[in-house]
Enzyme design. Structure first.
Site, mmCIF file in Angstrom:
data_model
loop_
_atom_site.group_PDB
_atom_site.id
_atom_site.type_symbol
_atom_site.label_atom_id
_atom_site.label_comp_id
_atom_site.label_asym_id
_atom_site.label_seq_id
_atom_site.Cartn_x
_atom_site.Cartn_y
_atom_site.Cartn_z
ATOM 1 N N SER A 85 12.337 15.910 -28.882
ATOM 2 C CA SER A 85 12.951 16.143 -30.165
ATOM 3 C C SER A 85 13.271 17.683 -30.190
ATOM 4 C CB SER A 85 12.011 15.849 -31.368
ATOM 5 O OG SER A 85 12.439 16.704 -32.551
ATOM 6 N N TYR A 110 3.270 15.454 -35.231
ATOM 7 C CA TYR A 110 4.378 14.751 -34.488
ATOM 8 C C TYR A 110 5.153 15.618 -33.733
ATOM 9 C CZ TYR A 110 9.425 13.459 -34.369
ATOM 10 O OH TYR A 110 10.818 13.342 -33.802
ATOM 11 N N LYS A 114 6.020 15.467 -29.523
ATOM 12 C CA LYS A 114 7.296 15.516 -28.812
ATOM 13 C C LYS A 114 7.263 16.690 -27.779
ATOM 14 C CE LYS A 114 8.829 12.680 -29.840
ATOM 15 N NZ LYS A 114 9.301 11.692 -29.567
#
Length: 252
Positions: A85, A110, A114
């Site tokens: 991401s 999160y 990534k």
């Protein structure tokens, strides 16, 4: 089109799914795209006790790739695409200090996962290079995408105001079809080299045509990549053969 259901947080299911895939492709796999993911979860742990973002977004893909390695190495020029991401730049992946409960934050977890995707890509590229294997490990990110990823988890936790705000922002982002372009290029561009990273070429890499992009400095740290590789091997039961052991079928 065949499909196989698999909970990436369950390492036994990952192993079984890999066996099914090998059977479906008759022992030869040209491209693997590791693209499943979760976001914005409240503190949740897998059946093995791992924080869920790290378990699904990284460990499950690490294990799946290792279990599919023999089929990949039976292909002429196999490649693995790990989907990260643009928000990996906010990550602080510390393999020696993974998400203590008293400091947990759903978005930080999160972002960290990534960043782990990119460190895994670097580790896999190095692993293949030192063994003189044709396997290419390539990373990609889709930019900012108009999906319910994140907002659905917020709604499940009753954080409706935050979810509505996120959905309003997401509505301005590009579509999943457009977001897939960097992934497709990473999977098919014959000039893509191991260790490269593709993303949208527009402003701040939020949208646009796929181009080569540069990962954050911490995503290019060879020491962190090596440390994460060792930890991931340990946590997933060593799906990749370590130095000094015979290689899986197909390695040459």
């Amino acid at each position: 089109m065949d499909s196989i259901a698999c909970d990436l947080a369950d390492l036994e299911q990952v192993r079984e799914a890999a066996e099914h895939v090998v059977g479906l492709v008759a022992g030869r796999l040209d491209v693997l795209i590791n693209n499943a993911g979760v976001a914005a979860l409240a503190l949740t742990r897998s059946s093995s006790g791992h924080e869920m973002h790290f378990a699904v977004n990284h460990l499950g893909h690490f294990a799946l790739t290792g279990h599919l390695l023999p089929a990949l190495l039976n292909a002429f020029q196999p490649r693995v695409v790990n989907v990260s991401s643009v928000l990996h730049r906010l990550g602080r992946c510390r393999p020696d200090r993974l998400h203590p409960s008293h400091r947990y934050h759903r978005w930080s977890a999160y972002f960290d996962s990534k960043l782990a995707n990119l460190l895994f890509t670097q580790g896999l590229a190095t692993w293949a290079h030192t063994r003189r294997l044709p396997l290419r490990a390539i990373a990609a990110h889709p930019g900012l995408v108009n999906t319910t990823l994140g907002s659905s988890a917020l709604r499940a936790d009753g954080r409706n105001v935050e979810a509505r705000l996120l959905e309003k922002i997401q509505a301005r982002w590009h579509s999943p079809a457009q977001a897939a372009w960097p992934l497709v290029r990473a999977a098919t561009d014959p000039r893509a080299a191991s260790g490269e990273f593709f993303g949208p070429g527009g402003r701040w890499e939020w949208s646009g045509v796929p181009v080569r992009v540069r990962a954050a400095r911490r995503a290019r740290d060879p020491g962190a990549a090596k440390q994460l590789w060792r930890l991931s091997q340990q946590l997933t039961g060593h799906p990749f053969p370590p130095p000094g052991r015979s290689s899986p079928q197909g390695e040459r």
